[in-house]
Design a protein around this motif. Structure first.
Motif, PDB file in Angstrom:
ATOM      1  N   SER A 249       0.807  -1.290   0.188  1.00 13.20           N
ATOM      2  CA  SER A 249       0.148   0.001   0.197  1.00 13.20           C
ATOM      3  C   SER A 249       1.250   1.317   0.430  1.00 13.20           C
ATOM      4  O   SER A 249       1.691   1.290   0.429  1.00 13.20           O
ATOM      5  N   ASP A 251       1.224   5.008   1.400  1.00 15.12           N
ATOM      6  CA  ASP A 251       1.282   6.164   2.783  1.00 15.12           C
ATOM      7  C   ASP A 251       0.749   7.164   1.640  1.00 15.12           C
ATOM      8  O   ASP A 251       1.508   7.954   1.400  1.00 15.12           O
ATOM      9  N   PHE A 320      -1.770  -1.390   6.188  1.00 19.63           N
ATOM     10  CA  PHE A 320      -1.911   0.266   5.415  1.00 19.63           C
ATOM     11  C   PHE A 320      -1.161   1.186   6.931  1.00 19.63           C
ATOM     12  O   PHE A 320      -1.508   0.555   8.097  1.00 19.63           O
ATOM     13  N   TYR A 334       2.291   1.704  10.369  1.00 22.92           N
ATOM     14  CA  TYR A 334       1.853   0.562   9.758  1.00 22.92           C
ATOM     15  C   TYR A 334       1.423  -0.184  10.262  1.00 22.92           C
ATOM     16  O   TYR A 334       1.451  -0.637  11.294  1.00 22.92           O
TER      17      TYR A 334
END
Length: 528
Positions: A249, A251, A320, A334
């Motif tokens: 993913s 950020d 994520f 995270y």
């Protein structure tokens, strides 16, 4: 403008308070000492899914969520806790081979989905065994249904084995499509794919889906690391040396690409993926030599920023960076987990200092994926068929300040605005209600957050001499409730006549003075 000494003192105290709070917060994070405990709870009690392997939002402002079922179905539903229906958005189960690590594995919505209706899927198919990356289009007549006949195949990659397929696809901040592919399977990467840049396996790819070139149904960005090479390397490769990158993913704040790479027998790892880097497999498993088992040449290899051994779990699931509003303490962390052990962690890393990893909760769930909604709140897919949320263990109700209303003395048929400060450090404020009455019945109005911790709401206009009572009710995201009703006395005001009492008194006094003046002026003079 000059500040009064009292204002300066107040400002100084406020700045010191926030500085101490921030330093304390950072100190807690740096030592892995969180202020709160966490738990998982079912996010949508009325919904169940078959092998939910991913949850996504379309970034279109619709507040919908899309759940990918491994057998080849995507379902869509409204992101509200009590929703009861998840409609079939796309069913391609007739195209998908589904068993073990095979199936419909990934979903990504085009950055311009609201205008072009494009979305992309990753699934495995057979005869021959292969990974398929396709584009579909949403129905022109129903936003909750895709046009199943609109498939446009971008890319197909042959697979030598049935495992290590990767599965994540996502658009980066550069609007290019990123694709994760595992090493093709088989224990220890027997074909050496992850270190072989002439194959797409064992890599994260980066392609441009908005144009095509060179006989491809896509084009290759000019700044991909191996563009123009003469060694026969695939130019789609963005990074390589990966075993089975299971979920990555971006950020949204830093733009960093976070990836979890599933290990072989000893190590699970978290990587920050950067252009052109070699992440070491199968020379290394995490920070340990794999082939050879000792004395391996680590030159040019990028080691993970975090890893853990198989006493804690045996199949990492990437997540994520948390940028939501509900879990204040976890902002910037995270959030990831382990499919095998059910553990969920928070990992802080700023690129320079030592990473800090904290276990948030040890669940009994098999976790194939995490997802986020449009507000950045994290969801957890589990193979028991449910979608879960990470919640703070919060038994403290929100804190409600003293409300104030304006105007203080409203005129007939004049609305009254009520403002109040409401805070909830642990799980965050979910809803603030202005509750008022002018008789026995209460009217409730949802207040609006207007900045900081201040909420505002309006009381409707009332006729002359009406006495109004009001109170404030607040709920947090852990379902705790607070009520400020002024210790049962309520906050009150009375609608005054067209002229406020101060104005009436002023007019009466002025009239009296004028009458006295004229009375004195007309009084006849006494004769001498």
């Amino acid at each position: 403008m000059k500040l009064k000494s009292s204002s300066i003192a107040t400002l100084t105290f406020t700045l010191i308070f926030f500085a101490v709070f921030i330093l304390k917060y950072e100190a807690n994070i740096s030592t892995g000492d969180l202020a709160y405990q966490y738990e998982v709870g079912v996010a949508f009690p009325n919904l169940s899914f078959s092998s939910p392997i991913g949850i996504y939002n379309a970034r279109d402002g619709s507040n919908r969520l899309f759940v990918v079922e491994q057998q080849g179905i995507i379902r869509v539903f409204e992101n509200t806790k009590n929703t009861t229906t998840a409609n079939v958005f796309l069913d391609i189960s007739n195209k998908v081979i589904n068993s073990g690590e095979l199936g419909l594995l990934g979903l990504a919505f085009h950055p311009n989905f609201t205008s072009n209706g494009y979305f992309y899927v990753y699934y495995t198919s057979d005869n021959p065994l292969r990974s398929v990356f396709s584009r579909f289009t949403v129905s022109a007549n129903n936003p909750n249904e895709a046009n199943v006949t609109s498939e446009f195949i971008l890319l197909q990659v042959l697979q030598p084995f049935t495992n290590h397929n990767g599965g994540q696809i996502a658009f980066g901040p550069d609007n290019y499509l990123y694709i994760a592919l595992g090493d093709g399977g088989g224990a220890g990467d027997p074909l050496g794919n992850a270190q072989n840049r002439s194959t797409l396996l064992g890599s994260i790819l980066r392609i441009d889906v908005d144009s095509s070139s060179g006989g491809l149904n896509y084009s290759i960005p000019n700044d991909n690391p191996f563009v123009g090479n003469v060694q026969g390397y695939r130019e789609e490769i963005f990074a390589y040396g990966l075993r089975n990158p299971w979920r990555f993913s971006f950020d949204p704040v830093t733009g960093w690409l976070w990836a979890a790479d599933v290990g072989q027998n000893r190590i699970e790892e978290i990587d920050i993926i950067e252009k052109g880097n070699n992440y070491g497999w199968n020379i290394m498993e995490g920070s340990l030599c794999y082939s050879p088992p000792s004395g391996c040449n680590q030159t040019g290899l990028e080691l993970p920023i975090w890893e853990y051994n198989h006493s804690l779990g045996f199949s990492v699931t990437g997540g994520f960076v948390y940028r939501g509003l509900k879990l204040n303490e976890l902002k910037g962390a995270y959030i990831y987990g382990d499919y095998g052990s059910g553990r969920i962690w928070a990992l802080w890393y700023n690129g320079t200092g030592e990473p800090v990893n904290v276990e948030l909760v040890d669940t009994s769930l098999s976790i194939p994926s995490f997802g986020v909604d449009e507000m950045g709140e994290v969801y957890i897919c589990a193979f028991d068929g449910k979608i879960y949320q990470l919640n703070v263990v919060d038994i403290v109700a929100p804190e409600i300040g003293v409300p104030y209303h304006t105007p203080l003395e409203p005129l007939p048929n004049q609305e009254v605005k009520v403002d109040v400060n409401v805070t909830d450090v642990a799980s965050g404020v979910r809803e603030v209600i202005l509750s008022y009455r002018s008789d026995t019945l209460w009217t409730n109005v949802t207040m609006i957050l207007v900045g900081g911790d201040t909420y505002t709401g309006n009381i409707t206009a009332m006729p002359y001499q009406t006495q109004v009572e009001y109170r404030i009710i607040a709920h947090d995201n852990a379902d705790n409730t607070a009520v400020n009703d002024n210790l049962g006395l309520f906050y009150t005001y009375t609608v005054i006549p067209e002229f406020p009492s101060t104005q009436i008194i002023t007019v009466l006094m002025a009239s009296t003075l004028i009458a006295t003046f004229f009375s004195c002026k007309k009084r006849p003079k006494k004769s001498s």
